[in-house]
Scaffold this motif. Structure first.
Motif, PDB file in Angstrom:
ATOM      1  N   LEU A 135      14.097  -1.207  -2.552  1.00  0.00           N
ATOM      2  CA  LEU A 135      14.104   0.179  -2.684  1.00  0.00           C
ATOM      3  C   LEU A 135      15.187   0.873  -2.336  1.00  0.00           C
ATOM      4  O   LEU A 135      15.576   2.016  -2.779  1.00  0.00           O
ATOM      5  N   PRO A 159      19.235   5.347  -1.713  1.00  0.00           N
ATOM      6  CA  PRO A 159      18.171   5.077  -2.645  1.00  0.00           C
ATOM      7  C   PRO A 159      18.600   4.203  -3.613  1.00  0.00           C
ATOM      8  O   PRO A 159      19.726   4.256  -4.165  1.00  0.00           O
ATOM      9  N   ALA A 161      16.034   1.083  -5.828  1.00  0.00           N
ATOM     10  CA  ALA A 161      15.109   1.454  -6.974  1.00  0.00           C
ATOM     11  C   ALA A 161      14.183   2.865  -6.789  1.00  0.00           C
ATOM     12  O   ALA A 161      13.593   3.191  -7.692  1.00  0.00           O
ATOM     13  N   ALA A 162      14.135   3.434  -5.380  1.00  0.00           N
ATOM     14  CA  ALA A 162      13.517   4.395  -5.127  1.00  0.00           C
ATOM     15  C   ALA A 162      14.543   5.599  -5.698  1.00  0.00           C
ATOM     16  O   ALA A 162      15.675   5.372  -5.673  1.00  0.00           O
ATOM     17  N   CYS A 209      13.626   8.428  -0.690  1.00  0.00           N
ATOM     18  CA  CYS A 209      12.672   7.851   0.415  1.00  0.00           C
ATOM     19  C   CYS A 209      13.150   8.708   1.899  1.00  0.00           C
ATOM     20  O   CYS A 209      14.313   9.189   2.061  1.00  0.00           O
ATOM     21  N   CYS A 223       8.219   6.830  -0.239  1.00  0.00           N
ATOM     22  CA  CYS A 223       9.282   6.459  -1.277  1.00  0.00           C
ATOM     23  C   CYS A 223       8.907   7.162  -2.667  1.00  0.00           C
ATOM     24  O   CYS A 223       7.673   6.666  -3.138  1.00  0.00           O
ATOM     25  N   LEU A 236       9.512   6.080  -6.877  1.00  0.00           N
ATOM     26  CA  LEU A 236      10.425   5.230  -7.499  1.00  0.00           C
ATOM     27  C   LEU A 236      11.263   6.102  -8.635  1.00  0.00           C
ATOM     28  O   LEU A 236      10.527   7.265  -8.974  1.00  0.00           O
ATOM     29  N   ALA A 287       4.704   1.136  -8.299  1.00  0.00           N
ATOM     30  CA  ALA A 287       4.741   1.170  -6.827  1.00  0.00           C
ATOM     31  C   ALA A 287       3.889   0.080  -6.135  1.00  0.00           C
ATOM     32  O   ALA A 287       4.047  -0.677  -5.347  1.00  0.00           O
ATOM     33  N   PHE A 345       5.806  -3.234  -5.544  1.00  0.00           N
ATOM     34  CA  PHE A 345       6.648  -3.308  -4.386  1.00  0.00           C
ATOM     35  C   PHE A 345       5.461  -3.546  -3.368  1.00  0.00           C
ATOM     36  O   PHE A 345       5.923  -4.350  -2.579  1.00  0.00           O
ATOM     37  N   THR A 356      -0.551   3.213  -2.418  1.00  0.00           N
ATOM     38  CA  THR A 356       0.287   3.475  -3.600  1.00  0.00           C
ATOM     39  C   THR A 356      -0.671   4.591  -4.483  1.00  0.00           C
ATOM     40  O   THR A 356      -1.534   4.451  -5.279  1.00  0.00           O
ATOM     41  N   HIS A 389       4.189   5.825  -9.062  1.00  0.00           N
ATOM     42  CA  HIS A 389       5.722   6.179  -8.533  1.00  0.00           C
ATOM     43  C   HIS A 389       5.882   6.200  -6.991  1.00  0.00           C
ATOM     44  O   HIS A 389       6.880   6.351  -6.600  1.00  0.00           O
ATOM     45  N   LEU A 417      14.359  -1.958   4.290  1.00  0.00           N
ATOM     46  CA  LEU A 417      13.958  -1.991   3.009  1.00  0.00           C
ATOM     47  C   LEU A 417      15.247  -2.037   1.904  1.00  0.00           C
ATOM     48  O   LEU A 417      15.076  -2.014   0.922  1.00  0.00           O
TER      49      LEU A 417
END
Length: 534
Positions: free
Chosen positions: A74, A86, A88-89, A92, A104, A106, A120, A123, A151, A155, A172
């Protein structure tokens, strides 16, 4: 001399590399050829290390550096250090003042290299899988403070932590928290062998000779959506056993760059006068080496460990074995990291046989104390043997110890250490992320990555949580960090020896070399390109 205040600028800020001059021009006619990177790292599969490249198992810098090219977390650490950014995010942040609720969102369109979508829930699956499998490598310790993961949308992820932890964004950013494809990585067992898939900047083809990796061919991943700008289309990472011949290989052009494996003499000589068409770059580093003890073993009681701390001469080890590539270390937290204290020097001062004898005499321990020091022959480079030969010489010359040394390959050394078969053994540490907590918690928390029996409840229950509540990592946490380092110096469950520098040698048509290794020894192959040399 009180060394408490002897520190370098904090690595939580940016660190600048130092470059030596290049030998000349080679041009860029070969721009489309793969860049070949040589390393002395050894990658092996064995009965005791069945899944070295599974994020739920891998917990050493060598394997992580393969994962970092292919598995997308992330967050990520920026090229020169600093707070996590960030990956993949899209964004956050903590949403409470207590550092316990972390949210977070995405990026859109995330997919694995095979085209499978990432949400989400992907992850959530990946992170919970690490904790569920609970591999004996100890890597799950990075994620065990997570209480729940929600989640609410495809996202959005909401992490609720059991206790405050300002270092959670750093955790993370590790491959352990990266996304894995549920169709390839079972939820309750490891994925064995040399297999590696993800959504990072590269895909990889792994070649092996039986149980040993011989080449990792990284190719740009067209489906990658993260924040890294990839400068090349392909990198071949090629292991050389024990680093033998790496210097010659880059000098004659067989490889384009060496990231690990130059000998001491090559590093020192080449910094002053590198071979033709080769440049050498000295990079900031946070690598440390130390002795670890099985504190339950009656051979290494606290007085014995303290006596060893009085006898061992770190300066001699650094100068005789590593030259300018190492300097003495007096804490698990190295110089250059906020909160560093030279606690061992303050407690023991310069090496003193008479002080060591006094500690053993007061404890009624008969001398010489017979011990075996264990080390790995192939994980930290060929010079490790020389380091342990100097340690043996120092301890035996005191007349207080009768020391032997024994080396084993990593695939034997690591599992036997985990099983408590060694009373004293040598290890190295490359931080998971550049925060002082990562030089303390992996060693002193429960569980810890060495499976050490040492447990100081004041550290674990009071001082570590206190330091993690501090959002200001540069100053607020320092009081508790100082106390932790002083307690480690008093009990000596670990005996820090030295911290190193890192040198990279490259052909002079390779660009981005100065960013190819971070201070935490994160391999950043995406920074490399083939261009015109200097």
């Amino acid at each position: 001399m009180n060394r408490k205040t002897w520190v370098l600028p904090s690595v939580i800020g940016l660190l600048a590399p130092v470059l030596a001059g290049c030998g000349g021009l080679t041009g860029s006619d070969d721009k489309d050829k793969p860049i070949v990177v040589g390393t002395s790292d050894v990658f092996s599969v064995s009965k005791d290390i069945p899944a070295p490249l599974d994020p739920a198992y891998s917990y050493d810098i060598s394997s992580w550096n393969l994962l970092r090219q292919t598995v997308e977390p992330l967050m990520r650490i920026p090229r020169g250090g600093g707070a996590p950014a960030p990956e993949a995010a899209q964004e956050c942040s903590f949403t409470d003042a207590g550092q316990q609720r972390y949210v977070c969102k995405l990026r859109s369109g995330l997919r694995f290299s095979n085209g499978h979508p990432i949400t989400a829930k992907t992850f959530k699956y990946s992170i919970e899988r690490v904790v569920r499998i609970s591999a004996d490598s100890g890597v799950k310790a990075l994620l065990t403070n997570i209480d729940t993961i929600e989640t609410p949308t495809d996202h959005d992820l909401v992490f609720q932590l059991k206790t405050p932890d300002a270092t959670f964004p750093y955790k993370l950013s590790t491959p352990t928290a990266g996304a894995v494809d549920p169709t390839l990585y079972p939820k309750d067992k490891l994925r064995p062998g040399f297999t590696l898939d993800g959504s990072g900047p590269y895909t990889v083809k792994l070649e092996n000779d039986g149980s040993t990796l011989t080449n990792a061919a990284f190719t740009r991943n067209p489906k990658y959506k993260g924040g890294i700008k990839v400068q090349n289309d392909r990198i071949d990472l090629r292991p050389f056993k024990d680093g033998e011949g790496l210097g010659a290989a880059v000098a004659d052009g067989q490889v384009d760059m060496v990231v690990k494996g130059l000998t001491t003499s090559e590093s020192e000589k080449w910094l002053a006068k590198p071979p033709e068409h080769v440049g050498v770059t000295e990079l900031p580093a946070l690598e440390i080496r130390y002795l670890a003890f099985d504190t339950d073993d009656p051979l290494v009681t606290k007085p014995v460990r303290q006596a060893m701390a009085h006898v061992i001469d770190r300066g001699q080890i650094a100068s005789e074995v590593y030259g300018t590539a190492a300097e003495p270390l007096y804490s698990l937290v190295p110089q250059g990291v906020a909160g560093h204290s030279n606690s061992f020097f303050n407690a023991y001062g310069e090496p003193s046989v008479s002080k060591a004898r006094g500690v053993l005499t007061d404890a009624g321990i008969q001398t010489p104390v017979k011990l075996t020091l264990h080390y790995t022959t192939d994980h930290y480079g060929a010079r490790t043997k020389g380091e342990f030969e100097v340690l043996k010489k120092q301890l035996n010359a005191s007349g207080l110890f009768d020391v032997d040394i024994k080396g084993r390959p990593w695939v034997v050394h690591k599992p036997e250490e985990q099983k408590g078969k060694y009373e004293v053994y040598g290890m190295g540490w490359f931080p998971d992320f550049p925060d002082p907590d990562n030089f303390i918690a992996p060693f002193l928390d429960k569980p810890n990555f060495l499976n050490s029996p040492y447990d100081n409840k004041r550290i674990r229950e009071e001082l570590l949580p206190e330091s993690r509540r501090a959002a200001d990592r540069l100053s607020t946490a320092n009081g508790s960090l100082q106390k932790i380092q002083d307690l480690v110096a008093e009990d000596v469950p670990y005996l820090p020896l030295w911290q190193g520098k890192q040198y990279v040698a490259a052909r002079d048509d390779i660009t981005g070399v100065e960013w190819s290794l971070s201070a935490s020894s994160i391999l950043q192959l995406w920074e490399l390109d083939r261009g015109v040399g200097s």
